[in-house]
Write an enzyme that holds these catalytic residues in place. Structure first.
Site, mmCIF file in Angstrom:
data_model
loop_
_atom_site.group_PDB
_atom_site.id
_atom_site.type_symbol
_atom_site.label_atom_id
_atom_site.label_comp_id
_atom_site.label_asym_id
_atom_site.label_seq_id
_atom_site.Cartn_x
_atom_site.Cartn_y
_atom_site.Cartn_z
ATOM 1 N N GLY A 84 -20.127 7.110 4.736
ATOM 2 C CA GLY A 84 -19.224 7.376 3.617
ATOM 3 C C GLY A 84 -19.892 7.113 2.287
ATOM 4 O O GLY A 84 -20.275 5.982 1.985
ATOM 5 N N LYS A 106 0.861 -1.180 0.000
ATOM 6 C CA LYS A 106 0.000 0.000 0.000
ATOM 7 C C LYS A 106 0.901 1.235 0.000
ATOM 8 O O LYS A 106 2.033 1.182 0.469
ATOM 9 C CB LYS A 106 -0.866 0.000 1.273
ATOM 10 C CG LYS A 106 -2.130 0.779 1.157
ATOM 11 C CD LYS A 106 -3.277 -0.053 0.597
ATOM 12 C CE LYS A 106 -4.523 0.799 0.426
ATOM 13 N NZ LYS A 106 -5.653 0.050 -0.085
ATOM 14 N N GLY A 124 -18.625 7.788 -0.912
ATOM 15 C CA GLY A 124 -17.652 8.007 -1.990
ATOM 16 C C GLY A 124 -17.864 7.011 -3.109
ATOM 17 O O GLY A 124 -18.979 6.546 -3.377
ATOM 18 N N VAL A 166 -17.329 3.852 -3.501
ATOM 19 C CA VAL A 166 -18.007 2.591 -3.172
ATOM 20 C C VAL A 166 -19.338 2.847 -2.474
ATOM 21 O O VAL A 166 -20.365 2.265 -2.838
ATOM 22 C CB VAL A 166 -17.113 1.699 -2.267
ATOM 23 C CG1 VAL A 166 -17.825 0.392 -1.962
ATOM 24 C CG2 VAL A 166 -15.764 1.438 -2.917
HETATM 25 P P1 NAD Z 1 -13.712 7.620 -1.543
HETATM 26 O O1 NAD Z 1 -12.560 8.512 -1.220
HETATM 27 O O2 NAD Z 1 -14.282 7.669 -2.896
HETATM 28 O O3 NAD Z 1 -14.891 7.857 -0.497
HETATM 29 C C1 NAD Z 1 -14.716 7.988 0.867
HETATM 30 C C2 NAD Z 1 -15.886 8.818 1.369
HETATM 31 O O4 NAD Z 1 -15.870 8.837 2.801
HETATM 32 C C3 NAD Z 1 -15.822 10.271 0.897
HETATM 33 O O5 NAD Z 1 -17.095 10.665 0.406
HETATM 34 C C4 NAD Z 1 -15.453 11.032 2.169
HETATM 35 O O6 NAD Z 1 -15.963 12.360 2.188
HETATM 36 C C5 NAD Z 1 -16.119 10.172 3.220
HETATM 37 N N1 NAD Z 1 -15.608 10.324 4.585
HETATM 38 C C6 NAD Z 1 -14.340 10.572 4.992
HETATM 39 N N2 NAD Z 1 -14.294 10.620 6.334
HETATM 40 C C7 NAD Z 1 -15.576 10.377 6.776
HETATM 41 C C8 NAD Z 1 -16.160 10.266 8.055
HETATM 42 N N3 NAD Z 1 -15.457 10.416 9.172
HETATM 43 N N4 NAD Z 1 -17.485 9.992 8.118
HETATM 44 C C9 NAD Z 1 -18.233 9.821 7.004
HETATM 45 N N5 NAD Z 1 -17.711 9.917 5.762
HETATM 46 C C10 NAD Z 1 -16.399 10.192 5.653
HETATM 47 O O7 NAD Z 1 -13.214 6.134 -1.169
HETATM 48 P P2 NAD Z 1 -13.832 4.771 -1.689
HETATM 49 O O8 NAD Z 1 -13.048 4.328 -2.856
HETATM 50 O O9 NAD Z 1 -15.303 4.850 -1.743
HETATM 51 O O10 NAD Z 1 -13.412 3.801 -0.493
HETATM 52 C C11 NAD Z 1 -14.122 3.794 0.721
HETATM 53 C C12 NAD Z 1 -13.485 2.794 1.683
HETATM 54 O O11 NAD Z 1 -13.497 1.492 1.077
HETATM 55 C C13 NAD Z 1 -12.019 3.082 1.995
HETATM 56 O O12 NAD Z 1 -11.720 2.663 3.316
HETATM 57 C C14 NAD Z 1 -11.273 2.213 1.011
HETATM 58 O O13 NAD Z 1 -9.969 1.887 1.463
HETATM 59 C C15 NAD Z 1 -12.170 0.999 0.985
HETATM 60 N N6 NAD Z 1 -12.054 0.211 -0.223
HETATM 61 C C16 NAD Z 1 -12.309 0.753 -1.432
HETATM 62 C C17 NAD Z 1 -12.195 -0.028 -2.580
HETATM 63 C C18 NAD Z 1 -12.494 0.512 -3.949
HETATM 64 O O14 NAD Z 1 -12.682 -0.271 -4.880
HETATM 65 N N7 NAD Z 1 -12.598 1.813 -4.137
HETATM 66 C C19 NAD Z 1 -11.789 -1.364 -2.466
HETATM 67 C C20 NAD Z 1 -11.565 -1.901 -1.198
HETATM 68 C C21 NAD Z 1 -11.679 -1.098 -0.079
#
Ligand code: NAD
Length: 360
Positions: free
Chosen positions: A191, A93, A193, A195
């Site tokens: 959250g 990572k 974002g 996902v």
């Molecule tokens: P992203 O950056 O697109 O979205 C994250 C969201 O969380 C954002 O909208 C942000 O504003 C919000 N956020 C941040 N702090 C917060 C809080 N304290 N309370 C509420 N919301 C908050 O990220 P993503 O790609 O959607 O990933 C989300 C999680 O899933 C992460 O932990 C990431 O490591 C994990 N993940 C993602 C993937 C993927 O395919 N994108 C795969 C495996 C794991």
């Protein structure tokens, strides 16, 4: 007097071994990008199964120590995730300590690509919090050691991660309540974002009621409008009455403070490292809350990145098979009175050991 001169790399590695999140990582690289005033850390936890595959997170950490803890934990999680997903990749990572809103630029991504290139393929990057598929397109201009992007069926991993979490939620419901229907359930998503938003869409279409929170009020407003969701404060999302709590933001949301307040009987979300410590899995089990281990349920994204040439339908089928691993974990945990996160770790280590034995 005997003196021994250590290289800076040996020195760092030696000191790192005392870090609470250190888990016999193979290599940890610190890189300063002075032209941007930005620090980068790349942690390679294991290359036993293959090159270390794992996303890069661009985030404004409160301290560099917090960033180091995060990258150490996230990279070992990737090793276990890739092992349990049956992928021929190790775990790594990267963190880029910068503000995604104001400091992200193509120049910064190019400089990060330089640090990735120096590892000569031992680390392969993808997207994570703070980076998007189009950022992966930029990275790919400067390094071949990158997966994802806007092109091809396996470009953006988030839909596959959301699919795996959605199917994993159904498996958790089936195991705990003998009924995998989503219609009529209430799900609290923390959250919205890449996902979290797609997961909200799938749950809404399946007939679930949504409770949503995000630090970005625009995303919350959109969810209220699009899905008739109820908005709550980010600190409330684990406390509200719901059938499933889905952490989809950052890690360590289940800690000494929050663990007793979780109201839902199931925790199933995409966020990496949802448990602040391993013992929080035990505390959830004692409260009879079924925890879907994060690196198992959220493996859809890395499955897609690992198989970029496969047709979408095959990747989706492979993502759906996450439920078989989850079921095995739930059954073993129940049968042996162990927390689900401990069972997942044991299963992943078994795969790594078996591989190491076959390939001495
Ligand atoms: P992203 O950056 O697109 O979205 C994250 C969201 O969380 C954002 O909208 C942000 O504003 C919000 N956020 C941040 N702090 C917060 C809080 N304290 N309370 C509420 N919301 C908050 O990220 P993503 O790609 O959607 O990933 C989300 C999680 O899933 C992460 O932990 C990431 O490591 C994990 N993940 C993602 C993937 C993927 O395919 N994108 C795969 C495996 C794991």
């Amino acid at each position: 007097m005997n003196t021994h001169t250590m290289t800076m790399e040996d020195f760092r590695q030696d000191f790192l071994s005392d870090h609470p999140a250190f888990d016999d990582h193979e290599q940890v690289v610190f890189r300063r990008l002075p032209e941007f005033g930005v620090d980068v850390i790349i942690a390679i936890h294991s290359t036993v199964l293959g090159p270390a595959l794992g996303g890069a997170r661009l985030w404004k950490y409160p301290t560099k120590a917090a960033a180091l803890t995060d990258v150490l934990r996230l990279s070992s999680g990737m090793t276990y995730k890739n092992a349990l997903a049956g992928l021929e990749f190790g775990g790594g990572k990267a963190v880029i300590i910068a503000d995604p809103q104001s400091e992200k630029s193509s120049g910064l991504l190019q400089a990060f690509a330089g640090a990735v290139n120096d590892l000569e393929g031992r680390y392969i990057s993808g997207e994570d919090v703070g980076l998007s598929p189009s950022d992966m397109d930029i990275l790919a201009e400067f390094t071949p050691h990158v997966r994802g992007g806007t092109k091809g069926p396996a470009g953006n991993p988030s839909p596959y991660t959301a699919l795996g979490v959605f199917e994993g939620m159904k498996e958790a419901r089936r195991f705990k309540f003998g009924d995998d229907r989503i219609a009529g359930l209430t799900v609290s998503i923390q959250g919205l974002g890449g996902v979290g938003w797609l997961l909200a869409e799938m749950l809404h279409e399946a007939g679930a009621q949504l409770i949503v929170s995000d630090i970005r009020s625009d995303r919350v407003r959109n969810a209220v409008t699009s899905f008739a969701a109820t908005a709550v404060d980010t600190e409330e999302s684990h406390r509200v009455e719901a059938d499933i709590f889905a952490p989809c933001a950052l890690g360590a949301v289940i800690d000494d403070e929050t663990v007793d307040d979780i109201a839902a009987p199931i925790v199933a979300g995409s966020a990496n490292n949802q448990l602040a410590g391993r013992h929080h899995g035990q505390l959830l089990a004692e409260r009879d809350i079924l925890f879907a281990p994060d690196y198992v349920i959220n493996a859809g994204g890395v499955i897609c990145l690992a198989c970029p040439e496969q047709p979408r339908i095959e990747i989706e089928n492979r993502v759906r098979s996450i439920t078989l691993t989850l079921r095995q974990i739930f059954e073993t945990a129940a049968g042996e009175s162990l927390p689900t996160n401990v069972v997942a770790d044991m299963m992943a280590r078994r795969r790594l050991d078996a591989h190491a034995e076959r390939n001495p």
